[in-house]
Design a protein around this motif. Structure first.
Motif, PDB file in Angstrom:
ATOM      1  N   ILE A   8       0.831  -1.199   0.000  1.00  0.00           N
ATOM      2  CA  ILE A   8       0.000   0.000   0.000  1.00  0.00           C
ATOM      3  C   ILE A   8       0.869   1.254   0.000  1.00  0.00           C
ATOM      4  O   ILE A   8       0.546   2.226  -0.674  1.00  0.00           O
ATOM      5  CB  ILE A   8      -1.031   0.008   1.160  1.00  0.00           C
ATOM      6  N   ASN A   9       1.986   1.232   0.713  1.00  0.00           N
ATOM      7  CA  ASN A   9       2.892   2.386   0.677  1.00  0.00           C
ATOM      8  C   ASN A   9       3.412   2.614  -0.729  1.00  0.00           C
ATOM      9  O   ASN A   9       3.505   3.757  -1.193  1.00  0.00           O
ATOM     10  CB  ASN A   9       4.063   2.191   1.637  1.00  0.00           C
ATOM     11  N   GLU A  10       3.751   1.538  -1.431  1.00  0.00           N
ATOM     12  CA  GLU A  10       4.251   1.664  -2.803  1.00  0.00           C
ATOM     13  C   GLU A  10       3.149   2.136  -3.749  1.00  0.00           C
ATOM     14  O   GLU A  10       3.393   2.959  -4.628  1.00  0.00           O
ATOM     15  CB  GLU A  10       4.820   0.333  -3.274  1.00  0.00           C
ATOM     16  N   LYS A  11       1.940   1.641  -3.552  1.00  0.00           N
ATOM     17  CA  LYS A  11       0.822   2.031  -4.412  1.00  0.00           C
ATOM     18  C   LYS A  11       0.491   3.513  -4.226  1.00  0.00           C
ATOM     19  O   LYS A  11       0.299   4.240  -5.205  1.00  0.00           O
ATOM     20  CB  LYS A  11      -0.393   1.159  -4.083  1.00  0.00           C
ATOM     21  N   VAL A  12       0.433   3.945  -2.979  1.00  0.00           N
ATOM     22  CA  VAL A  12       0.210   5.368  -2.698  1.00  0.00           C
ATOM     23  C   VAL A  12       1.370   6.181  -3.252  1.00  0.00           C
ATOM     24  O   VAL A  12       1.169   7.231  -3.857  1.00  0.00           O
ATOM     25  CB  VAL A  12       0.033   5.605  -1.180  1.00  0.00           C
ATOM     26  N   GLY A  13       2.571   5.673  -3.071  1.00  0.00           N
ATOM     27  CA  GLY A  13       3.750   6.360  -3.567  1.00  0.00           C
ATOM     28  C   GLY A  13       3.745   6.558  -5.066  1.00  0.00           C
ATOM     29  O   GLY A  13       4.198   7.588  -5.562  1.00  0.00           O
ATOM     30  N   ARG A  14       3.223   5.595  -5.808  1.00  0.00           N
ATOM     31  CA  ARG A  14       3.137   5.734  -7.273  1.00  0.00           C
ATOM     32  C   ARG A  14       2.006   6.672  -7.685  1.00  0.00           C
ATOM     33  O   ARG A  14       2.077   7.314  -8.741  1.00  0.00           O
ATOM     34  CB  ARG A  14       2.933   4.365  -7.922  1.00  0.00           C
ATOM     35  N   ARG A  15       0.964   6.745  -6.882  1.00  0.00           N
ATOM     36  CA  ARG A  15      -0.196   7.581  -7.215  1.00  0.00           C
ATOM     37  C   ARG A  15       0.162   9.066  -7.179  1.00  0.00           C
ATOM     38  O   ARG A  15      -0.276   9.837  -8.030  1.00  0.00           O
ATOM     39  CB  ARG A  15      -1.325   7.278  -6.224  1.00  0.00           C
ATOM     40  N   ILE A  16       0.942   9.455  -6.211  1.00  0.00           N
ATOM     41  CA  ILE A  16       1.237  10.881  -6.039  1.00  0.00           C
ATOM     42  C   ILE A  16       1.999  11.471  -7.225  1.00  0.00           C
ATOM     43  O   ILE A  16       1.578  12.495  -7.767  1.00  0.00           O
ATOM     44  CB  ILE A  16       1.938  11.135  -4.695  1.00  0.00           C
ATOM     45  N   PRO A  17       3.088  10.866  -7.691  1.00  0.00           N
ATOM     46  CA  PRO A  17       3.760  11.482  -8.845  1.00  0.00           C
ATOM     47  C   PRO A  17       2.911  11.433 -10.119  1.00  0.00           C
ATOM     48  O   PRO A  17       3.046  12.310 -10.975  1.00  0.00           O
ATOM     49  CB  PRO A  17       5.056  10.688  -9.004  1.00  0.00           C
ATOM     50  N   THR A  18       2.024  10.439 -10.224  1.00  0.00           N
ATOM     51  CA  THR A  18       1.113  10.402 -11.380  1.00  0.00           C
ATOM     52  C   THR A  18       0.240  11.645 -11.381  1.00  0.00           C
ATOM     53  O   THR A  18       0.106  12.331 -12.411  1.00  0.00           O
ATOM     54  CB  THR A  18       0.238   9.130 -11.334  1.00  0.00           C
ATOM     55  N   LEU A  19      -0.338  11.947 -10.237  1.00  0.00           N
ATOM     56  CA  LEU A  19      -1.176  13.148 -10.119  1.00  0.00           C
ATOM     57  C   LEU A  19      -0.334  14.413 -10.255  1.00  0.00           C
ATOM     58  O   LEU A  19      -0.744  15.376 -10.912  1.00  0.00           O
ATOM     59  CB  LEU A  19      -1.892  13.146  -8.768  1.00  0.00           C
ATOM     60  N   ARG A  20       0.829  14.395  -9.654  1.00  0.00           N
ATOM     61  CA  ARG A  20       1.705  15.570  -9.668  1.00  0.00           C
ATOM     62  C   ARG A  20       2.134  15.922 -11.092  1.00  0.00           C
ATOM     63  O   ARG A  20       2.108  17.087 -11.498  1.00  0.00           O
ATOM     64  CB  ARG A  20       2.921  15.278  -8.776  1.00  0.00           C
ATOM     65  N   ARG A  21       2.500  14.909 -11.850  1.00  0.00           N
ATOM     66  CA  ARG A  21       2.933  15.151 -13.237  1.00  0.00           C
ATOM     67  C   ARG A  21       1.773  15.638 -14.104  1.00  0.00           C
ATOM     68  O   ARG A  21       1.964  16.456 -15.003  1.00  0.00           O
ATOM     69  CB  ARG A  21       3.553  13.889 -13.823  1.00  0.00           C
ATOM     70  N   ALA A  22       0.573  15.134 -13.828  1.00  0.00           N
ATOM     71  CA  ALA A  22      -0.607  15.596 -14.573  1.00  0.00           C
ATOM     72  C   ALA A  22      -0.842  17.094 -14.342  1.00  0.00           C
ATOM     73  O   ALA A  22      -1.346  17.787 -15.227  1.00  0.00           O
ATOM     74  CB  ALA A  22      -1.838  14.793 -14.164  1.00  0.00           C
ATOM     75  N   MET A  23      -0.467  17.568 -13.155  1.00  0.00           N
ATOM     76  CA  MET A  23      -0.612  18.989 -12.838  1.00  0.00           C
ATOM     77  C   MET A  23       0.634  19.788 -13.232  1.00  0.00           C
ATOM     78  O   MET A  23       0.655  21.007 -13.069  1.00  0.00           O
ATOM     79  CB  MET A  23      -0.853  19.161 -11.330  1.00  0.00           C
ATOM     80  N   GLU A  24       1.661  19.071 -13.699  1.00  0.00           N
ATOM     81  CA  GLU A  24       2.952  19.675 -14.029  1.00  0.00           C
ATOM     82  C   GLU A  24       3.568  20.359 -12.809  1.00  0.00           C
ATOM     83  O   GLU A  24       4.123  21.458 -12.896  1.00  0.00           O
ATOM     84  CB  GLU A  24       2.833  20.634 -15.215  1.00  0.00           C
ATOM     85  N   TRP A  25       3.466  19.675 -11.653  1.00  0.00           N
ATOM     86  CA  TRP A  25       4.022  20.174 -10.405  1.00  0.00           C
ATOM     87  C   TRP A  25       5.291  19.430 -10.056  1.00  0.00           C
ATOM     88  O   TRP A  25       5.424  18.239 -10.305  1.00  0.00           O
ATOM     89  CB  TRP A  25       3.049  19.956  -9.256  1.00  0.00           C
ATOM     90  N   THR A  26       6.190  20.124  -9.420  1.00  0.00           N
ATOM     91  CA  THR A  26       7.359  19.504  -8.813  1.00  0.00           C
ATOM     92  C   THR A  26       6.969  18.996  -7.426  1.00  0.00           C
ATOM     93  O   THR A  26       5.891  19.343  -6.908  1.00  0.00           O
ATOM     94  CB  THR A  26       8.497  20.524  -8.663  1.00  0.00           C
ATOM     95  N   GLN A  27       7.857  18.233  -6.820  1.00  0.00           N
ATOM     96  CA  GLN A  27       7.624  17.830  -5.432  1.00  0.00           C
ATOM     97  C   GLN A  27       7.545  19.069  -4.541  1.00  0.00           C
ATOM     98  O   GLN A  27       6.754  19.112  -3.597  1.00  0.00           O
ATOM     99  CB  GLN A  27       8.746  16.912  -4.940  1.00  0.00           C
ATOM    100  N   GLU A  28       8.341  20.066  -4.847  1.00  0.00           N
ATOM    101  CA  GLU A  28       8.346  21.295  -4.062  1.00  0.00           C
ATOM    102  C   GLU A  28       6.997  21.996  -4.123  1.00  0.00           C
ATOM    103  O   GLU A  28       6.496  22.483  -3.109  1.00  0.00           O
ATOM    104  CB  GLU A  28       9.453  22.244  -4.549  1.00  0.00           C
ATOM    105  N   LYS A  29       6.405  22.043  -5.316  1.00  0.00           N
ATOM    106  CA  LYS A  29       5.100  22.700  -5.484  1.00  0.00           C
ATOM    107  C   LYS A  29       4.028  21.952  -4.696  1.00  0.00           C
ATOM    108  O   LYS A  29       3.197  22.567  -4.027  1.00  0.00           O
ATOM    109  CB  LYS A  29       4.743  22.769  -6.971  1.00  0.00           C
ATOM    110  N   LEU A  30       4.023  20.622  -4.789  1.00  0.00           N
ATOM    111  CA  LEU A  30       3.043  19.842  -4.034  1.00  0.00           C
ATOM    112  C   LEU A  30       3.244  20.045  -2.539  1.00  0.00           C
ATOM    113  O   LEU A  30       2.273  20.243  -1.796  1.00  0.00           O
ATOM    114  CB  LEU A  30       3.138  18.354  -4.381  1.00  0.00           C
TER     115      LEU A  30
END
Length: 82
Positions: A8-30
């Motif tokens: 579940i940690n890995e699944k959640v971990g993969r979900r966040i960058p998927t959403l982040r990239r769709a918004m064209e956000w960096t980790q810093e922006k999120l």
């Protein structure tokens, strides 16, 4: 039960960058939008952090999602993934 926790940690971990990239956000922006530290976001994305529901809600809200929407993982079977 540790294997389940890691999945579940890995699944959640993969979900966040998927959403982040769709918004064209960096980790810093999120991190800024969610009110969390950038290293914490990175740790979640790598599946290294056991994130609380409170912080998941903050992340979901940053993406303008509810928690149920956040947990709609892509299943690879042609289903829609927000």
């Amino acid at each position: 039960m540790p294997a389940l926790d890691n999945r579940i940690n890995e699944k959640v971990g993969r979900r966040i960058p998927t959403l982040r990239r769709a918004m064209e956000w960096t980790q810093e922006k999120l991190a800024e939008k969610a009110g969390l530290h950038v290293t914490y976001i990175g740790g979640i994305e790598r599946g290294e952090r056991n994130v609380s529901l409170k912080n998941l809600d903050r992340i979901a809200q940053a993406f303008h999602l509810t928690l149920p929407q956040f947990f709609r993982f892509c299943d690879g079977r042609g289903g829609r993934c927000p």
